[in-house]
Scaffold this motif. Sequence first.
Motif, mmCIF file in Angstrom:
data_model
loop_
_atom_site.group_PDB
_atom_site.id
_atom_site.type_symbol
_atom_site.label_atom_id
_atom_site.label_comp_id
_atom_site.label_asym_id
_atom_site.label_seq_id
_atom_site.Cartn_x
_atom_site.Cartn_y
_atom_site.Cartn_z
ATOM 1 N N UNK A 10 67.343 99.472 -8.370
ATOM 2 C CA UNK A 10 67.340 100.905 -8.071
ATOM 3 C C UNK A 10 67.102 101.726 -9.332
ATOM 4 N N UNK A 11 67.721 101.335 -10.437
ATOM 5 C CA UNK A 11 67.508 102.038 -11.708
ATOM 6 C C UNK A 11 66.047 101.929 -12.120
ATOM 7 N N UNK A 12 65.463 100.747 -11.958
ATOM 8 C CA UNK A 12 64.057 100.558 -12.316
ATOM 9 C C UNK A 12 63.148 101.438 -11.461
ATOM 10 N N UNK A 13 63.412 101.523 -10.171
ATOM 11 C CA UNK A 13 62.595 102.361 -9.290
ATOM 12 C C UNK A 13 62.725 103.828 -9.691
ATOM 13 N N UNK A 54 60.428 108.547 -12.141
ATOM 14 C CA UNK A 54 60.592 109.607 -13.140
ATOM 15 C C UNK A 54 59.464 109.566 -14.169
ATOM 16 N N UNK A 55 59.090 108.365 -14.598
ATOM 17 C CA UNK A 55 57.983 108.234 -15.545
ATOM 18 C C UNK A 55 56.665 108.688 -14.964
ATOM 19 N N UNK A 56 56.405 108.338 -13.699
ATOM 20 C CA UNK A 56 55.156 108.760 -13.053
ATOM 21 C C UNK A 56 55.117 110.275 -12.875
ATOM 22 N N UNK A 57 56.245 110.863 -12.498
ATOM 23 C CA UNK A 57 56.292 112.321 -12.354
ATOM 24 C C UNK A 57 56.119 113.017 -13.700
ATOM 25 N N UNK A 105 62.475 97.420 -21.674
ATOM 26 C CA UNK A 105 62.855 96.145 -22.281
ATOM 27 C C UNK A 105 64.359 95.968 -22.343
ATOM 28 N N UNK A 106 65.062 97.049 -22.680
ATOM 29 C CA UNK A 106 66.520 96.977 -22.717
ATOM 30 C C UNK A 106 67.112 96.673 -21.353
ATOM 31 N N UNK A 107 66.553 97.292 -20.318
ATOM 32 C CA UNK A 107 67.030 96.997 -18.963
ATOM 33 C C UNK A 107 66.713 95.556 -18.561
ATOM 34 N N UNK A 108 65.549 95.059 -18.982
ATOM 35 C CA UNK A 108 65.188 93.678 -18.653
ATOM 36 C C UNK A 108 66.138 92.688 -19.320
ATOM 37 N N UNK A 109 66.484 92.960 -20.573
ATOM 38 C CA UNK A 109 67.433 92.086 -21.279
ATOM 39 C C UNK A 109 68.804 92.159 -20.626
ATOM 40 N N UNK A 110 69.215 93.360 -20.245
ATOM 41 C CA UNK A 110 70.508 93.522 -19.581
ATOM 42 C C UNK A 110 70.532 92.754 -18.264
ATOM 43 N N UNK A 111 69.423 92.786 -17.534
ATOM 44 C CA UNK A 111 69.337 92.086 -16.253
ATOM 45 C C UNK A 111 69.354 90.575 -16.453
ATOM 46 N N UNK A 112 68.571 90.082 -17.410
ATOM 47 C CA UNK A 112 68.497 88.643 -17.652
ATOM 48 C C UNK A 112 69.716 88.115 -18.394
ATOM 49 N N UNK A 113 70.351 88.981 -19.160
ATOM 50 C CA UNK A 113 71.515 88.550 -19.931
ATOM 51 C C UNK A 113 71.139 87.983 -21.291
ATOM 52 N N UNK A 114 69.844 87.835 -21.554
ATOM 53 C CA UNK A 114 69.392 87.276 -22.827
ATOM 54 C C UNK A 114 67.952 87.727 -23.078
ATOM 55 N N UNK A 115 67.623 87.908 -24.333
ATOM 56 C CA UNK A 115 66.241 88.223 -24.704
ATOM 57 C C UNK A 115 65.540 86.904 -25.006
#
Length: 159
Positions: free
Chosen positions: A4-7, A12-15, A65-75
């Motif tokens: 949901x945060x990503x959407x 927001x970025x597109x707008x 990228x920060x959200x992706x790392x948070x989701x995966x738990x690791x970079x």
Amino acid sequence: AYWEIAVVLVVAGALAFAALAGGRAGAALAGLRERPAAALALGVPALRLRTAAFAVAGAYAGLAGGLAVQLDGIADPVAYRPFLSFTLFAAVLLGGARSATGAVAGTAVVAVVFWVADQLGEYADVATGRLDALFGVDLLLEALLDARAIRLVQTVRAK
């Protein structure tokens, strides 16, 4: 919750992109892209605008990228091989970077192509992992040839 945060961030970025493209700064950046000498002659602050656009894009990418790392738990650098960049580049070329929806549409097309390939591979009992690079090259070539054809048509119409 991350989905949901990503959407929300994508919308927001597109707008924000659409608002920027429709405003003065967007017109100045478009002028710099299309006719740099004319834009500079009209007093467009090229360095400032390009630096600001780069900084905003970098901040947005850093947040993603920060959200992706948070989701995966690791970079994990293994998850981001050069093929991913190549595929995303093909998606942007396919959809076009001039509109707020172009890159999203290109990414959707690429996702559908890979999904269909996986479904066909599963149906035919063929591993499609090695075909990813082939599909990426095909998408990139199609996008480049399409862009070249569009430029040719524009050149013919201009004459």
